[in-house]
Design a protein around this motif. Structure first.
Motif, short mmCIF file in Angstrom:
data_model
loop_
_atom_site.label_atom_id
_atom_site.label_comp_id
_atom_site.label_asym_id
_atom_site.label_seq_id
_atom_site.Cartn_x
_atom_site.Cartn_y
_atom_site.Cartn_z
N SER A 44 -18.23 -16.72 -10.67
CA SER A 44 -18.61 -16.10 -9.41
C SER A 44 -20.13 -16.14 -9.21
N VAL A 45 -20.86 -15.84 -10.27
CA VAL A 45 -22.33 -15.86 -10.17
C VAL A 45 -22.82 -17.27 -9.86
N ALA A 46 -22.24 -18.27 -10.53
CA ALA A 46 -22.66 -19.65 -10.29
C ALA A 46 -22.38 -20.07 -8.85
N MET A 47 -21.23 -19.73 -8.33
CA MET A 47 -20.89 -20.10 -6.97
C MET A 47 -21.79 -19.37 -5.97
N ARG A 48 -22.17 -18.15 -6.32
CA ARG A 48 -23.09 -17.42 -5.44
C ARG A 48 -24.46 -18.10 -5.42
N LEU A 49 -24.91 -18.57 -6.59
CA LEU A 49 -26.19 -19.29 -6.65
C LEU A 49 -26.15 -20.56 -5.80
N GLN A 50 -24.97 -21.15 -5.69
CA GLN A 50 -24.82 -22.37 -4.89
C GLN A 50 -24.64 -22.07 -3.40
N GLY A 51 -24.60 -20.78 -3.05
CA GLY A 51 -24.44 -20.41 -1.64
C GLY A 51 -23.01 -20.32 -1.18
N ASP A 52 -22.06 -20.47 -2.10
CA ASP A 52 -20.65 -20.39 -1.74
C ASP A 52 -20.20 -18.92 -1.88
N PHE A 53 -20.55 -18.11 -0.89
CA PHE A 53 -20.27 -16.68 -0.99
C PHE A 53 -18.78 -16.38 -0.89
N HIS A 54 -18.07 -17.10 -0.06
CA HIS A 54 -16.62 -16.89 0.05
C HIS A 54 -15.93 -17.23 -1.26
N GLY A 55 -16.31 -18.35 -1.85
CA GLY A 55 -15.72 -18.73 -3.13
C GLY A 55 -16.07 -17.75 -4.22
N SER A 56 -17.30 -17.28 -4.20
CA SER A 56 -17.73 -16.29 -5.20
C SER A 56 -16.92 -15.00 -5.06
N LEU A 57 -16.63 -14.61 -3.83
CA LEU A 57 -15.85 -13.40 -3.59
C LEU A 57 -14.42 -13.56 -4.12
N VAL A 58 -13.85 -14.74 -3.96
CA VAL A 58 -12.52 -14.99 -4.50
C VAL A 58 -12.52 -14.79 -6.01
N GLN A 59 -13.57 -15.27 -6.69
CA GLN A 59 -13.64 -15.11 -8.14
C GLN A 59 -13.82 -13.65 -8.54
N ILE A 60 -14.60 -12.90 -7.77
CA ILE A 60 -14.76 -11.47 -8.06
C ILE A 60 -13.42 -10.76 -7.97
N ASP A 61 -12.63 -11.09 -6.96
CA ASP A 61 -11.31 -10.47 -6.84
C ASP A 61 -10.41 -10.85 -8.01
N ARG A 62 -10.54 -12.06 -8.51
CA ARG A 62 -9.78 -12.46 -9.70
C ARG A 62 -10.19 -11.61 -10.90
#
Length: 379
Positions: A38-56
């Motif tokens: 989630s942190v890595a995807m957030r660093l890449q600007g993929d906030f929606h994808g990062s949120l999916v990982q947080i929910d996981r």
């Protein structure tokens, strides 16, 4: 590999971290691995994808405080600030003690708290505006209750609750200040204010003989919020009745007050009540929040000496004492008092039965409490 992924994230190398996390996932997906992804995807600007990982991650550990804070922040990033509020609120419910939080985490906690407060204030203002046209048709006393209810509904204030130290009797309402109409004898009490003041002034002129610290814990007992007032004359008292026993020597010194009290419907529970006391608070003294013993009784206050500002809070309601005006309140709801003046403040306090009890019920409650005391003392 997850350790190396964490080191890559510290270098802001999101792509490298994701490669390492993919390799680690081949051996089994873990909570920490999902959070790092989630942190890595957030660093890449993929906030929606990062949120999916947080929910996981939260599906594995729903009470992960850091993950909840991160979810709130991500919801804000994708323009869902209102949806972030309940997430932040849930996070703060399980926040660790502040002295165990590093500065960066404290900043996030404070930010979430501020956001929640602002949202609650906005909701309050919105609801107030929506109901404004209806206010003129409602009695002021009802408006006071409604306004408190609105602020509770908005999340700005807690609902008052009874927290008795001794007996929490069921099905009695949690009312901070009771309606005067329930106590027609209040007018008789208030009319006697000058007489009581005269007898009190004589007691004070005599050097306040008999007044003693209201709080007096023995050395082995934790004092909690009472440290400043324990064995202190800042808050002192002179009892006319104490735990159901008439203090005859004091009553003899103020016979008019004693006779008046005897004519009023004080609580009558041998060993427990009535209690009637002159309560003296020194200048610039604060009585901290506390609760009383049993919700089967209420307290009556009559102010006698008010040299200046003096406030009293019960639950969410704060009032100023005024000479000649008594009130009845539920002392099992958290309450506190302030003497903001430069001189002594004195009030008369005594307990009465809760008006929602039946006569026969009062006798049974008293017998029950006496039985409990005998059991606990082996009597």
């Amino acid at each position: 590999m997850l350790r190396r992924a964490g080191e890559a994230l510290a270098r802001l190398d999101a792509a490298g971290a994701l490669q390492l996390i993919d390799q680690a996932d081949a051996y089994g997906v873990t909570h920490n691995g999902i959070l790092n992804r989630s942190v890595a995807m957030r660093l890449q600007g993929d906030f929606h994808g990062s949120l999916v990982q947080i929910d996981r991650a939260l599906a594995i550990q729903p009470y992960d405080f850091i993950a909840l804070l991160a979810k709130g922040a991500l919801l804000e990033k994708i323009g869902q600030s209102r949806a972030a509020i309940p997430v932040y609120r849930n996070a703060l419910k399980i926040a660790p003690p502040r002295d165990r939080c590093p500065p960066a985490l404290l900043a996030q906690i404070d930010y979430a708290s501020t956001l929640i407060q602002r949202e609650a204030e906005s909701l309050r203002d919105h609801m107030r505006a929506e109901v404004e046209a209806l206010r003129a048709s409602v009695d002021p006393a009802i408006l006071e209750r409604f306004d408190e209810g609105l602020e509770i509904y908005a999340g700005l204030k807690p609902a008052p609750k009874q927290e008795p130290l001794l007996l929490n009797y069921p099905r009695l309402p949690a009312i901070p200040f009771y309606d005067r109409a329930l106590f027609p004898w209040l007018e008789t009490l208030e009319a006697a204010t000058p007489m009581i003041q005269g007898e009190l002034e004589a007691l004070i002129a005599g050097g306040m003989e008999g007044f003693a610290p209201y709080i007096a814990y023995p050395p082995e007992v934790p004092v909690n919020q009472w440290g400043e007032l324990n064995h202190s004359d800042k808050w002192s008292s002179l009892f006319l009745y104490k735990d159901g026993e008439r203090q005859q020597a004091v009553c003899d010194r103020c016979p008019g007050t004693a006779a008046l009290l005897d004519s009023l419907p004080m609580a009558d529970q041998p060993g427990f009540a009535p209690t009637a006391v002159f309560s003296a608070l020194q200048p610039h003294t604060h009585i901290p929040p506390h609760t009383g013993s049993a919700n089967v009784r209420l307290l009556c206050h009559l102010p006698l000496i008010l040299p200046g500002p003096a406030r009293f809070r019960v639950g969410n309601t704060t009032r100023d004492w005024k000479i000649g005006q008594a009130w009845v309140f539920d002392d099992t709801i958290e309450h506190e008092a302030w003497n903001d003046a430069d001189q002594l403040r004195v009030i008369l306090i005594f307990d009465i039965w809760n008006p929602f009890l039946a006569e026969g019920e009062k006798a049974m409650i008293t017998a029950m409490m006496q039985a409990q005391r005998r059991f606990m003392t082996g009597g």
